[in-house]
Scaffold this active site. Structure first.
Site, mmCIF file in Angstrom:
data_model
loop_
_atom_site.group_PDB
_atom_site.id
_atom_site.type_symbol
_atom_site.label_atom_id
_atom_site.label_comp_id
_atom_site.label_asym_id
_atom_site.label_seq_id
_atom_site.Cartn_x
_atom_site.Cartn_y
_atom_site.Cartn_z
ATOM 1 N N ASP A 1 16.009 -1.918 -34.532
ATOM 2 C CA ASP A 1 15.829 -2.231 -33.117
ATOM 3 C C ASP A 1 17.180 -2.474 -32.442
ATOM 4 O OD1 ASP A 1 13.789 -2.888 -31.060
ATOM 5 O OD2 ASP A 1 14.736 -4.869 -31.095
ATOM 6 N N GLU B 1 17.733 2.663 -33.420
ATOM 7 C CA GLU B 1 17.433 2.793 -31.994
ATOM 8 C C GLU B 1 18.759 2.585 -31.274
ATOM 9 O OE1 GLU B 1 14.938 0.895 -28.240
ATOM 10 O OE2 GLU B 1 15.810 -0.399 -29.741
HETATM 11 C C1 GLC Z 1 13.606 -2.437 -28.363
HETATM 12 C C2 GLC Z 1 12.111 -2.288 -28.525
HETATM 13 C C3 GLC Z 1 11.443 -2.944 -27.356
HETATM 14 C C4 GLC Z 1 11.790 -4.416 -27.377
HETATM 15 C C5 GLC Z 1 13.299 -4.625 -27.379
HETATM 16 C C6 GLC Z 1 13.663 -6.026 -27.758
HETATM 17 O O1 GLC Z 1 14.102 -1.741 -27.299
HETATM 18 O O2 GLC Z 1 11.780 -0.938 -28.666
HETATM 19 O O3 GLC Z 1 10.057 -2.756 -27.360
HETATM 20 O O4 GLC Z 1 11.240 -5.060 -26.263
HETATM 21 O O5 GLC Z 1 13.944 -3.784 -28.314
HETATM 22 O O6 GLC Z 1 13.447 -6.249 -29.109
#
Ligand code: GLC
Length: 573
Positions: A199, A265
């Site tokens: 994440d 991500e």
């Molecule tokens: C990422 C996740 C999202 C979340 C954020 C904070 O972007 O995909 O859903 O709110 O991180 O953890």
């Protein structure tokens, strides 16, 4: 890169909205387990499951209170173990969602950190003294609205949170945080997990001096939504900082003995900056967010995706949609036309080096659910009335006709959306060759028969302009997408002996004189005369645990005559 990752098609499961086995309206792990055969039949290779860890759910699980357990709302650790076993039995890999940028404020580390400046875990988090005027230490803002700092009266300091105050940022200058996450990774990999989606992988490290972010030139935020305010800064000092990739270099040592993948991500759009995460011994793979941003515009699709491929190659993962962004079918016009375009676009993503990813329901042609404002569950819209939240992309899956759409026997935690109907369910589409589900299944089956699409063969871009976007792989396979310019069908001359391996719609025609007729909003996969082709039966036999060299050897032995030319599904040509 783990050997199994090569050629993978991924599928994102938003755990709350996938399948509810208890009738409490919330998706859960036993629900996912029941649906694994559906996913194996669909032809995906790996599932990414969003966070299921114990959590107060301030951000629907992205606020983790215990990194090593399962929230009782979603089941038990034994349910997860059973899910992993079943998945492996079906040839599916399981990727879980690791949230290392921040924990929940209910994590025992943070609770301890609040007990005093000398607390054992105080330095697990980012604490700063107030600015001279008593305000926050700098001008950083949270993704979810308001400052990125909250004052803690009892200890007289601010803590940092790039998301909610309930999601305090972990301090990655603290060696014990590094050790804690090595242990967490090692535990999950020993439990059989095949990888982690990391994440906000670009966010872990902050500027050492905590300098203010410059304001971007221009008119400033268009409104007071958190997205506009966040976007009005140049995030020079809080995101994508030097040193973050070193964390992943370290994690590789933990992952590689288990053949586990590190999939980031990395919300960094500039191709060269994203590539830094994927080069050498950094992350094995990272999502390209251009894939989720491009409009239905040939030039934009061609230039944005090409730049990412040229910078990062097969390390990329290509999401069609996600739980954070509008669904592809919505971005491309909504309704049936949007869904048709989304399938065509996904066909194109399947032609790129790297791993295409579906988000649950993409295979059914779903666009965003239409919800009333008072249904808001996303903290973005709950905290900032009027701000556009992510609920419409998180509405529950549509399995069967009926009041709970086969998702739940109870009240769903989030409505399905006023635009949903029975024809969109998986069971209504199953077996109907013209449905989105069957056409997606066919696409994934055809992709597996063309090794040039899955073995990392180099990409080239044979068409530089116009409404048709094209990528060619290893001189063997050509994937074409007609984005449309109101000019009607495109006609393309193909090399003699080419065959139509797949088309998103039966109105795509390969004529006897090797001309391809490609109507607008359609995509096609062409096996060029020299394409290696592995038949579906052979592909099943070779199974996932053969090396690529072995796969290539098998492909060379089998009859590599071009496929029968009648398209991926009955009558496509
Ligand atoms: C990422 C996740 C999202 C979340 C954020 C904070 O972007 O995909 O859903 O709110 O991180 O953890």
């Amino acid at each position: 890169m783990p050997r199994w990752w090569q050629g993978t098609v991924g599928y994102e499961i938003y755990v709350r909205s996938f399948a509810d086995s208890t009738g409490n309206g919330l998706g859960d792990l036993p629900g996912i387990r029941e649906k694994l055969p559906y996913l194996a039949d669909l032809g995906v290779d790996a599932v990414w499951i969003t966070p299921f860890f114990p959590s107060p759910q301030a951000d629907h699980g992205y606020d983790v209170a215990d990194y090593l357990d399962v929230d009782p709302a979603y089941g038990a650790l034994t349910d997860l173990e059973a899910l992993i076993d079943d998945a492996h039995g079906l040839g599916l890999k399981v990727i879980i969602d690791l949230v290392p940028n921040h924990s929940s404020d209910q994590h025992p580390w943070f609770k301890d950190a609040l007990t005093g400046r000398d607390a054992e875990h105080r330095d697990f988090y980012v604490w700063k003294d107030p600015a001279p005027d008593g305000g926050p230490p700098n001008n950083w803002v949270s993704h979810f609205g308001g400052p990125a700092w909250t004052f803690h009266e009892a200890t007289g300091q601010y803590y940092m949170h790039l998301f909610l105050p309930e999601q305090p940022d972990l301090n990655w200058t603290e060696p014990r945080v590094h050790q804690a996450f090595r242990d967490i990774l090692s535990t999950w990999f020993s439990r059989g997990v095949d990888g982690v989606r990391i994440d906000v992988a670009h966010s872990l490290v902050e500027d050492a001096q905590f300098r203010d972010n410059p304001k971007l030139d221009g008119p400033g935020p268009a409104d007071d939504s958190p997205q506009e305010i966040f976007g009005s800064f140049d995030h020079a000092h809080d995101l994508d900082q030097p040193g973050v990739v070193d964390i992943y270099r370290d994690w590789r040592e933990v992952a590689e003995p288990h053949e586990a993948v590190l999939l980031g991500e990395v919300y960094v759009l500039e191709p060269e900056k994203l590539a830094r995460y994927l080069q050498g011994d950094g992350l094995h793979a990272g999502f390209s967010f251009e894939s989720l941003k491009v409009e239905w515009d040939a030039e934009e699709i061609r230039s944005a995706l090409r730049a990412h491929v040229e910078a990062s190659g097969a390390g990329l993962a290509w999401p069609l949609s996600s739980h954070d962004d509008p669904r592809a079918a919505t971005r491309f016009g909504g309704g049936e036309p949007g869904a048709e375009r989304a399938l065509a676009y996904f066909t194109f993503l399947c032609g790129l080096p790297g791993a295409p990813f579906l988000y649950q329901g993409d295979e059914l042609g779903l666009d965003d659910g239409e919800l009333d404002d008072d249904a808001a569950q996303d903290p973005i819209s709950r905290r900032n009335p009027g701000a556009k939240g992510r609920d419409p992309v998180r509405t529950p899956m549509l399995w069967e006709p009926g009041p709970g759409f086969g998702f739940t026997t109870g009240e769903p935690w989030l409505p399905f959306g006023a635009n949903r109907h029975e024809g969109q369910t998986a069971s209504a589409q199953q077996g109907d060759p013209g449905s989105h589900l069957e056409r997606t299944r066919e696409l994934l089956a055809v992709r597996r028969t063309l090794p040039a699409l899955t073995d990392g063969s180099p990409a080239s871009w044979p068409i530089d302009e116009g409404a048709v976007v094209a990528v060619e792989r290893g001189g063997e396979v050509l994937v074409l997408l007609h984005v449309g310019d109101d000019g009607g069908p495109a006609e393309l001359e193909l090399p003699e002996g080419s065959s139509l391996a797949y088309a998103t719609h039966p109105d795509v025609l390969l004529l006897d004189d090797d001309r391809l007729v490609l109507p607008e909003d359609r995509a096609a996969i062409i096996a060029l005369p020299d394409a290696r082709v592995v038949t579906a039966a052979e592909e099943d036999e070779v199974a996932a645990d053969l090396t690529q060299a072995q796969l290539d050897a098998i492909a060379a032995e089998v009859d590599v005559a071009s496929p029968d030319g009648d398209g991926g599904r009955g009558g496509a040509a």
